[in-house]
Write an enzyme that holds these catalytic residues in place. Structure first.
Site: not given
Length: 240
Positions: A12, A76, A192, A219
């Site tokens: 995203a 992700s 993360d 992340h």
């Protein structure tokens, strides 16, 4: 090891630009790499309101066409997309690699899986009129780039875009007789704060993987440790 073809699917807010450190690392080792922008991401001009989960998965499947035994890597949010792609075309994929990614159960959306411990969940804002959500700029570094250098942080802040809400609200299918036939590897990140280690472990306990690997990263290990990330991807495709 024999060369592989890695199809890298960004998560995203991001675009194909996020692979700019990892791609040459893999290519320098003799592998082929395919990257692309999802609809309404990167330089793609799809209006936010026209973005759909189906359209995202269409784009992923288009990238697989003509690729022999692709290794499909999702970061992700893209864990949702590689799952859906495997459900559509299980025999077209050699291995699925979840890079600190969502690993959905059958009938789950990305929003269904969000954890209250996630900094993204805590700071997420939505514009209902535009149909998008985002993480405020003040929280981007801590949420996504905690161990990344200033150059990468500045690049990301200049290029991230709001995320269309419809695709992340749509459930995916993940059946045992289709998705379940494809070998899958999970590469977790211990630091993360977007998809926390606890959440990663819960998904793995629920859904499982053929191999679990770990990076001591936040992340975005494709920024902070491209060499180690490439090592993990190579390990992911090795067979005993």
């Amino acid at each position: 090891m024999s060369p592989s073809t890695f199809v890298l699917v960004h998560g995203a807010y991001h675009g194909a630009w996020c692979w700019y450190r990892l791609r040459p690392e893999l290519e320098g080792r003799g592998h082929e790499v395919v990257t692309f922008d999802l609809p309404a991401h990167g330089t793609d001009e799809t209006p936010y309101r026209e973005a759909t989960l189906e359209g995202y998965v269409d784009r992923v499947c288009e990238a697989l066409e003509g690729v022999d035994e692709p290794v499909l890597v999702g970061h992700s949010m893209a864990g949702m997309l590689i799952t859906a792609a495997a459900e559509r075309h299980p025999d077209a994929i050699d291995t699925l690699v979840y890079l600190t990614a969502y690993l959905p159960g059958d009938g789950e959306s990305m929003l269904d899986q969000r954890s209250e411990a996630s900094l993204v969940t805590q700071q997420f804002e939505v514009d209902e009129e535009r149909g998008v959500g985002w993480v405020p700029e003040a929280w981007l570094d801590e949420a996504f780039y905690a161990d990344c250098g200033p150059e990468d942080r500045a690049l990301a802040r200049s290029l991230v875009r709001p995320e269309p809400m419809e695709p992340i609200s749509t459930p995916v299918a993940a059946t045992d007789d289709r998705f379940g036939r494809v070998r899958r590897v999970y590469v977790g990140c211990t630091e993360d704060r977007a998809i926390t280690r606890e959440q990663q472990e819960t998904m793995l306990d629920d859904r499982g993987a053929d191999l679990e690997l770990t990076l001591e990263a936040s992340h975005s290990p494709f920024f902070s440790m491209p060499g180690a990330t490439a090592d993990a991807l190579e390990t992911a495709v090795e067979r005993a």
